[in-house]
Design a protein around this motif. Structure first.
Motif, PDB file in Angstrom:
ATOM      1  N   ILE A 155      -1.157 -10.634  -8.662  1.00 32.06           N
ATOM      2  CA  ILE A 155      -2.413  -9.993  -8.274  1.00 32.06           C
ATOM      3  C   ILE A 155      -2.201  -9.316  -6.927  1.00 32.06           C
ATOM      4  O   ILE A 155      -1.769  -9.940  -5.960  1.00 32.06           O
ATOM      5  CB  ILE A 155      -3.560 -11.005  -8.198  1.00 32.06           C
ATOM      6  N   ILE A 156      -2.478  -8.013  -6.893  1.00 30.09           N
ATOM      7  CA  ILE A 156      -2.434  -7.244  -5.653  1.00 30.09           C
ATOM      8  C   ILE A 156      -3.854  -7.167  -5.101  1.00 30.09           C
ATOM      9  O   ILE A 156      -4.782  -6.811  -5.823  1.00 30.09           O
ATOM     10  CB  ILE A 156      -1.906  -5.822  -5.908  1.00 30.09           C
ATOM     11  N   THR A 157      -4.032  -7.517  -3.851  1.00 30.41           N
ATOM     12  CA  THR A 157      -5.325  -7.320  -3.205  1.00 30.41           C
ATOM     13  C   THR A 157      -5.092  -6.490  -1.954  1.00 30.41           C
ATOM     14  O   THR A 157      -4.042  -6.592  -1.310  1.00 30.41           O
ATOM     15  CB  THR A 157      -6.005  -8.664  -2.857  1.00 30.41           C
ATOM     16  N   GLU A 158      -6.031  -5.615  -1.649  1.00 27.47           N
ATOM     17  CA  GLU A 158      -5.881  -4.763  -0.463  1.00 27.47           C
ATOM     18  C   GLU A 158      -7.188  -4.690   0.296  1.00 27.47           C
ATOM     19  O   GLU A 158      -8.258  -4.752  -0.298  1.00 27.47           O
ATOM     20  CB  GLU A 158      -5.380  -3.369  -0.855  1.00 27.47           C
ATOM     21  N   GLY A 159      -7.075  -4.587   1.626  1.00 25.92           N
ATOM     22  CA  GLY A 159      -8.279  -4.509   2.435  1.00 25.92           C
ATOM     23  C   GLY A 159      -7.965  -4.556   3.920  1.00 25.92           C
ATOM     24  O   GLY A 159      -6.851  -4.872   4.334  1.00 25.92           O
ATOM     25  N   ASN A 160      -8.966  -4.253   4.716  1.00 26.28           N
ATOM     26  CA  ASN A 160      -8.783  -4.198   6.167  1.00 26.28           C
ATOM     27  C   ASN A 160      -8.449  -5.554   6.776  1.00 26.28           C
ATOM     28  O   ASN A 160      -7.654  -5.643   7.718  1.00 26.28           O
ATOM     29  CB  ASN A 160     -10.059  -3.678   6.838  1.00 26.28           C
ATOM     30  N   TYR A 161      -9.095  -6.626   6.294  1.00 22.73           N
ATOM     31  CA  TYR A 161      -9.146  -7.863   7.068  1.00 22.73           C
ATOM     32  C   TYR A 161      -8.307  -9.005   6.498  1.00 22.73           C
ATOM     33  O   TYR A 161      -8.562 -10.170   6.796  1.00 22.73           O
ATOM     34  CB  TYR A 161     -10.609  -8.288   7.228  1.00 22.73           C
ATOM     35  N   LEU A 162      -7.285  -8.688   5.714  1.00 26.35           N
ATOM     36  CA  LEU A 162      -6.446  -9.736   5.133  1.00 26.35           C
ATOM     37  C   LEU A 162      -5.663 -10.501   6.199  1.00 26.35           C
ATOM     38  O   LEU A 162      -5.248 -11.636   5.970  1.00 26.35           O
ATOM     39  CB  LEU A 162      -5.465  -9.138   4.130  1.00 26.35           C
TER      40      LEU A 162
END
Length: 228
Positions: free
Chosen positions: A138-145
């Motif tokens: 699972i790829i997750t992307e975002g500013n606050y990882l």
């Protein structure tokens, strides 16, 4: 703390990133890969590129679940007077996002649903992404990882690797302004958003690069369409 290695977003670097993702796919059980960075750095572009290439050899085994689905509803932001700060850490359901990551790691015997943020309606849509049991990466992307404040500071421990995307400042601001113009044809407002609220959030995100597994040096010459 050791400085993470840098990988350029060119043909050689892309092959390195694919190879790292392939290693995750070969592990026993499900893995989670995070792609972090400031607004406009290119997280979505890289995440979608990676998903497309991995699905070629691993159909049905890779999914993309962006953090942006956990934006608070526009109506709630407006009722709290936070609509002009949209994208700041407190305008997301961070606790809910952490709970989803825990669920994705531990529950691999049933389908799991996740929300998605749609810019055309400026709101999150519940249960728009389906993650089937056979998904192995699972790829997750975002500013606050990689943001080091609660509840976001729980995210990194739930990810097997975290890649941080960097892009030259002027180009990043150009892309952000262009993105805002797509949804609100007012140049002054678009520039204000890119250099105001987005830039404040970018400064919060920047320190996370040193906590990442590696840093991707995005380039102005690569892709000019969908960058988040």
């Amino acid at each position: 703390m050791d400085t993470p290695p840098y990988v350029r977003w060119d043909e050689s670097g892309q092959q390195q990133l694919l190879a790292r993702a392939e290693v995750l796919l070969q592990r026993h059980g499900r893995c989670l890969l995070g792609i972090a960075g400031a607004p406009g750095a290119g997280k979505s572009t890289i995440s979608e590129w990676l998903l497309e290439h991995l699905l070629t050899n691993h159909p049905g085994q890779v999914a993309l679940v962006p953090m942006d689905g956990y934006h608070l509803a526009q109506s709630l932001l407006e009722s709290r007077g936070l609509e002009h700060h949209k994208g700041a850490p407190d305008t997301f359901d961070g606790v809910g996002f952490v709970a989803l990551l825990r669920q994705l790691r531990s529950e691999t015997s049933r389908e799991i649903f996740a929300p998605v943020f749609r810019r055309d309606v400026n709101d999150a849509i519940a249960a728009a992404i389906a993650v089937p049991p056979e998904t192995r990466l699972i790829i997750t992307e975002g500013n606050y990882l990689l943001f080091d404040e609660a509840p976001w500071n729980e995210v990194q421990s739930l990810l097997d690797e975290t890649w941080f995307v960097e892009l030259e400042q002027d180009e990043r601001l150009r892309r952000l302004t262009a993105r805002h113009l797509k949804f609100d044809n007012n140049a002054a407002i678009a520039e204000w958003r890119a250099t105001g609220n987005d830039e404040r959030n970018a400064r919060l995100v920047a320190a996370g690069s040193q906590r990442s597994t590696l840093v991707i040096e995005h380039t102005a010459a690569t892709g000019r369409e969908r960058h988040r």
